[in-house]
Scaffold this active site. Structure first.
Site, short mmCIF file in Angstrom:
data_model
loop_
_atom_site.label_atom_id
_atom_site.label_comp_id
_atom_site.label_asym_id
_atom_site.label_seq_id
_atom_site.Cartn_x
_atom_site.Cartn_y
_atom_site.Cartn_z
CD GLU A 91 -3.81 -6.71 5.71
OE1 GLU A 91 -4.77 -5.95 5.91
OE2 GLU A 91 -3.01 -6.57 4.75
CG HIS A 122 -4.40 -3.39 3.01
ND1 HIS A 122 -4.86 -2.81 4.17
CD2 HIS A 122 -3.76 -2.41 2.32
CE1 HIS A 122 -4.51 -1.52 4.18
NE2 HIS A 122 -3.85 -1.28 3.06
CB CYS A 124 -0.99 -0.03 1.16
SG CYS A 124 -2.43 1.04 0.90
#
Length: 370
Positions: free
Chosen positions: A348, A346, A262
Site C-alpha cells: 500500500e 507493504h 507482512c
C-alpha cells in the site's frame, strides 16, 4: 554559561535512552513526560513520519528515524494509518515545528496527546550504527522528570520481557467488526492484526466491499459472512504468538482466495508448515529492493518487520516468488494448488513508493477467477 545553556545541558543529562547492553544516549524530552520500556528499531525512510508513527506494526517499539529533521509538515488526521499511536516512543535528531497549511497539530503535540514519549537531540547516527552492529535492543526511555540513574534504567530494560512470544497483534486489533467500504461487487474480509488504513483504501479502490474483523475472529465466523476473498493483514510482533491465527489460517486455506501482508504473510507460511526467525535488526523503511522471481522485475518496497520466513523451511506446497536483494530474505510466497499468495512488504506504500500496488489488482483478479 547562560541560564538557557545551563537548562539545556541539565535537560540533556536528565533524559536518556538506556539500552539493555548498557549503552546510553542522552537527549531532550519533546513529547509525553513519561518513562517507557520498548524494543529499539530504526527506520531508513526520509519522509512519511506521520504514517510511520501511526503504523500499529510498531507496537512495543521505539522508532529511531534516520532522517535528520522531522516535524516540518506537522500532522493531519487524514494521513494517519490507524486510530491511535501504538509505538512505545520516538527518537529523532531534530524535532521541528510545522510550517504546512495542512498541519492540524505538531508531531510533538500528537505524541503528547497519545501519551507517547520522544527524545530529540539524540546522536541518531551513532545509535543506528550501534543497532546495525549489535542488533535490535531492549531499552528503557527515561523522559519523565522523576530522577533516575542510567544503571537503574539499564536494569529495567533487561527486566522487561521483550516482544518474543508476545501476542502484540491482539492488543492493536479492532474490538468489533466494521465496514470500511460497502460498495463493490466482491466482499473481502480483512483479519485485523494491525491493519493500516491505506491497505483498506487500496482494496476498496479495486471495487471491493471491505469488512474488517478482529484478530480473534474464528474461521467459522469469517466463512459465515460468505467472503469472496480474505486478507491476513500486517501487524506487530511474533507471528507464532498470535492467539489462534495459525489455526484460523489452516481452516481458511482453500475456502476462498487469500492474500497475506507482512505479519499475515508469516502466519500463512507457518500455517503451511514453514518456520520464522528473528532478523538481526529487521527491515524498517521504504527503500528495500525486492526481486520478482517470475518476471525478473525489481520493486522498491516499504517494509516494517522483525521476523522472516526461513527459506529452508518452506514446504513443497509453497513456491518462493520474491526475494530481498539486500540480504536474500523471503519476500513473497504462493500456494502451488490453492488460491493464496502473500508478501512480506507493504504494497500500500504508506509511506513509500507505489511499485507494488498492482498486487491488489492481482488479488482482485484471483477473486474473479475463483
Amino acid at each position: 554559561m547562560t541560564n538557557n545553556e545551563k537548562n539545556w545541558h541539565e535537560s540533556r543529562q536528565s533524559h536518556f535512552l538506556a539500552l539493555a547492553d548498557g549503552t546510553t544516549f542522552c537527549g531532550v524530552s519533546c513529547a509525553a513526560s513519561i518513562d517507557m520500556p520498548g524494543e529499539v528499531v530504526f527506520n531508513t525512510g526520509m519522509t512519511g513520519y506521520e504514517e510511520i508513527v501511526s503504523d500499529p506494526s510498531y507496537a512495543g517499539q521505539f522508532v529511531v528515524l534516520s532522517t535528520s529533521e522531522v516535524g516540518n509538515y506537522g500532522c493531519c488526521n487524514a494521513d494517519q494509518e490507524s486510530r491511535g499511536l501504538f509505538l512505545s516512543g520516538l527518537i529523532v535528531r531534530e524535532m521541528n515545528q510545522p510550517s504546512s497549511f495542512r498541519s492540524e497539530e505538531s508531531l510533538s503535540d500528537m505524541l503528547r496527546r497519545f501519551d507517547r514519549p520522544a527524545l530529540t537531540a539524540i546522536d541518531t547516527r551513532r545509535l543506528i550504527l550501534h543497532l546495525r552492529e549489535h542488533g535490535t535492543q531492549k531499552a528503557w526511555l527515561h523522559a519523565s522528570n522523576e530522577p533516575m540513574t542510567t544503571n537503574e534504567a539499564v536494569r529495567l530494560a533487561n527486566e522487561w520481557p521483550g516482544l518474543d512470544g508476545q501476542d502484540m497483534a491482539s492488543s492493536v486489533s479492532c474490538d468489533k467488526p466494521y465496514f470500511w467500504s460497502n460498495e463493490g461487487s466482491a466482499l473481502v474480509v480483512v483479519l485485523d492484526f494491525g491493519v493500516k488504513r491505506n491497505i483498506l483504501r487500496a482494496l476498496a479502490a479495486e471495487q471491493m466491499r471491505v469488512e474488517v474483523v478482529p484478530a480473534s475472529t474464528t474461521a467459522e465466523t469469517i466463512l459465515a459472512k460468505h467472503p469472496d476473498g480474505i486478507v491476513f493483514s500486517n501487524g506487530p510482533g511474533d507471528p507464532s504468538a498470535v492467539a489462534g491465527a495459525i489455526q484460523t489460517a489452516q481452516m481458511l486455506l482453500g475456502k476462498c482466495p487469500i492474500m497475506g501482508i507482512c505479519l499475515g504473510h508469516q502466519i500463512l507460511a507457518i500455517a503451511c508448515g514453514a518456520s520464522c526467525e528473528r532478523l538481526k535488526f529487521g527491515h524498517h523503511g521504504c527503500n528495500h529492493p525486492v526481486r520478482n522471481l517470475f518476471d525478473d522485475s525489481i520493486a522498491i518496497t516499504s517494509q516494517n518487520h522483525n521476523y522472516a520466513i526461513i527459506p529452508e523451511s518452506i514446504p513443497d506446497s509453497l513456491e518462493l516468488t520474491h526475494l530481498n536483494l539486500n540480504d536474500g530474505t523471503v519476500e513473497g510466497i504462493r500456494h502451488k494448488s490453492l488460491p493464496m499468495f502473500a508478501i512480506q512488504y507493504h504494497p500500500e506504500a504508506a509511506p513509500g513508493p507505489n511499485d507494488s500496488k498492482n498486487l491488489f489488482a492481482r488479488f482482485r483478479r484471483m477473486i474473479a477467477q475463483k
